[in-house]
Scaffold this active site. Structure first.
Site, PDB file in Angstrom:
ATOM      1  N   ASP A   1      13.707   8.597   8.566  1.00 43.57           N
ATOM      2  CA  ASP A   1      12.284   8.761   8.527  1.00 43.57           C
ATOM      3  C   ASP A   1      11.650   7.763   9.517  1.00 43.57           C
ATOM      4  O   ASP A   1      11.249   6.640   9.312  1.00 43.57           O
ATOM      5  CB  ASP A   1      11.934   8.286   7.085  1.00 43.57           C
ATOM      6  CG  ASP A   1      10.254   8.511   6.737  1.00 43.57           C
ATOM      7  OD1 ASP A   1       9.651   8.926   7.875  1.00 43.57           O
ATOM      8  OD2 ASP A   1       9.675   7.880   5.775  1.00 43.57           O
TER       9      ASP A   1
ATOM     10  N   THR B   1      -1.525   9.375   5.547  1.00 50.31           N
ATOM     11  CA  THR B   1      -2.508   9.196   4.564  1.00 50.31           C
ATOM     12  C   THR B   1      -3.361   7.804   4.544  1.00 50.31           C
ATOM     13  O   THR B   1      -4.330   7.760   3.959  1.00 50.31           O
ATOM     14  CB  THR B   1      -1.849   9.217   3.177  1.00 50.31           C
ATOM     15  OG1 THR B   1      -0.477   8.336   3.065  1.00 50.31           O
ATOM     16  CG2 THR B   1      -1.367  10.462   2.354  1.00 50.31           C
TER      17      THR B   1
ATOM     18  N   ARG C   1       9.686   3.692  -5.424  1.00 48.90           N
ATOM     19  CA  ARG C   1       9.626   2.564  -6.492  1.00 48.90           C
ATOM     20  C   ARG C   1       9.587   3.074  -8.156  1.00 48.90           C
ATOM     21  O   ARG C   1      10.034   2.113  -8.948  1.00 48.90           O
ATOM     22  CB  ARG C   1       8.163   1.654  -6.420  1.00 48.90           C
ATOM     23  CG  ARG C   1       8.368   0.690  -5.088  1.00 48.90           C
ATOM     24  CD  ARG C   1       6.958   0.365  -4.578  1.00 48.90           C
ATOM     25  NE  ARG C   1       6.116   1.360  -4.136  1.00 48.90           N
ATOM     26  CZ  ARG C   1       4.987   1.391  -3.645  1.00 48.90           C
ATOM     27  NH1 ARG C   1       4.321   0.098  -3.707  1.00 48.90           N
ATOM     28  NH2 ARG C   1       4.267   2.112  -3.257  1.00 48.90           N
TER      29      ARG C   1
ATOM     30  N   LYS D   1      16.635   8.529   1.819  1.00 50.53           N
ATOM     31  CA  LYS D   1      15.745   8.517   3.066  1.00 50.53           C
ATOM     32  C   LYS D   1      15.648   6.726   3.458  1.00 50.53           C
ATOM     33  O   LYS D   1      15.406   5.801   2.924  1.00 50.53           O
ATOM     34  CB  LYS D   1      14.110   8.559   2.637  1.00 50.53           C
ATOM     35  CG  LYS D   1      13.199   8.355   3.709  1.00 50.53           C
ATOM     36  CD  LYS D   1      11.827   9.140   3.217  1.00 50.53           C
ATOM     37  CE  LYS D   1      11.024   8.116   2.495  1.00 50.53           C
ATOM     38  NZ  LYS D   1      10.179   7.316   3.445  1.00 50.53           N
TER      39      LYS D   1
ATOM     40  N   ASP E   1       6.466  10.714  21.144  1.00 51.33           N
ATOM     41  CA  ASP E   1       6.782  10.389  22.519  1.00 51.33           C
ATOM     42  C   ASP E   1       6.678  11.594  23.291  1.00 51.33           C
ATOM     43  O   ASP E   1       6.390  12.550  22.894  1.00 51.33           O
ATOM     44  CB  ASP E   1       7.883   9.684  22.518  1.00 51.33           C
ATOM     45  CG  ASP E   1       8.303   8.554  23.611  1.00 51.33           C
ATOM     46  OD1 ASP E   1       7.641   8.883  24.812  1.00 51.33           O
ATOM     47  OD2 ASP E   1       8.703   7.462  23.411  1.00 51.33           O
TER      48      ASP E   1
ATOM     49  N   LYS F   1       9.774   9.024  12.486  1.00 52.77           N
ATOM     50  CA  LYS F   1       8.304   9.893  12.886  1.00 52.77           C
ATOM     51  C   LYS F   1       8.361   9.450  14.287  1.00 52.77           C
ATOM     52  O   LYS F   1       7.475   8.982  14.772  1.00 52.77           O
ATOM     53  CB  LYS F   1       7.208   9.222  12.019  1.00 52.77           C
ATOM     54  CG  LYS F   1       7.294   9.172  10.454  1.00 52.77           C
ATOM     55  CD  LYS F   1       5.919   8.573   9.799  1.00 52.77           C
ATOM     56  CE  LYS F   1       6.106   8.656   8.280  1.00 52.77           C
ATOM     57  NZ  LYS F   1       6.940   7.770   7.964  1.00 52.77           N
TER      58      LYS F   1
END
Ligand code: C5P
Length: 247
Positions: free
Chosen positions: A64, A128, A220, A37, A69, A66
């Site tokens: 990624d 989130t 991570r 990603k 528009d 997003k």
């Protein structure tokens, strides 16, 4: 031998500062990773250099970024995303039905021209970082965040998207409302032995898959591990043991 059913579910987030670090991660973890990603940080810094590197290793790549528009712009951007070789990308559901349909059309038309499989397009329902308080005080939307997210997921399905990004806590509900075939990609994945970092609604890899996640994002927990291969092997082992997944 590595379990391919697990590998195709694993999306590794290349959230690093430099192209060298990103390339090292791809090289080291390509056998364990279904899809890499590339997010805004890396893409804005190194654009196609990292994308082409991933593709040169015959790995899948998820852009990624997003999209959000007007429909025409999103359609044209989706065409170019497929031309660049992305197997996955995402759009904000709050761009609306017409915008999501435009993403689907741009991507599918281009894939057809290239004689390729259409990419998986995922909708981002509510970030989130948007709390109930932000919904009410800033957006003046008097609706529960979770039910708003479900309405947006329904819209994504209506537009022909393949699925949504959601926390593992929400997967069962999304599958119940939208069907088993509607894909869910879960971030916030933490094996029992790793740090939580800044993630709040977390699940272990096997918990997320048990609940129905089609893809899990590993970040991570693996990329900051002392020994990344060992971390991946532990994750594979845990999933295999907990879910009895056959090769
Ligand atoms: O390192 P960590 O596992 O927390 O990384 C999670 C990845 O998933 C990051 O790339 C982050 O941007 C992404 N993500 C997330 N929460 C969301 C949507 C995406 O953590 N709701």
């Amino acid at each position: 031998m590595l379990n391919n059913k697990i590998k195709e579910k694993i999306v590794l987030a290349l959230d690093v500062e430099t192209i060298e670090e990103a390339k090292e991660l791809v090289e080291e973890l390509k056998d364990y990773t279904g899809t890499f990603k590339v997010g805004l940080q890396l893409f804005m810094g190194y654009g196609l250099e990292i994308v082409n590197y991933i593709l040169s290793k015959n790995a899948n790549f998820f852009l990624d970024v997003k999209l959000h528009d007007i429909p025409n712009t999103v359609q044209k951007a989706s065409e170019n995303i497929v031309l660049r070789g992305a197997n996955f990308f995402n759009v904000h559901c709050t761009g609306g039905l017409e915008m999501m349909r435009a993403a689907r059309k741009g991507a599918d038309d281009t894939a057809e021209k290239l004689n390729k499989k259409p990419p998986v397009i995922l909708g981002v329902t509510m970030l989130t970082s948007i709390s109930q308080e932000v919904m009410e005080k800033e957006f003046k939307v008097d609706k529960n965040v979770s039910s708003f997210a479900i309405s947006l997921a329904k819209l994504a399905k209506e537009a022909g998207l393949d699925g949504v990004v959601a926390s593992a806590v929400e997967v069962e509900n999304i599958k119940k409302e939208l069907g088993e075939d509607f894909k869910v990609l879960c971030p916030g994945i933490r094996p029992k032995w790793s740090l939580k970092d800044d993630q709040k609604r977390i699940a272990t890899p096997s918990e997320a898959i048990k609940r129905g996640a089609d893809y899990i994002v590993l970040g991570r927990a693996v990329t900051k591990a002392q020994n990344k291969i060992e971390a991946m092997e532990k994750i594979y082992k845990e999933i295999e043991e907990e879910l009895c997944l056959q090769h």
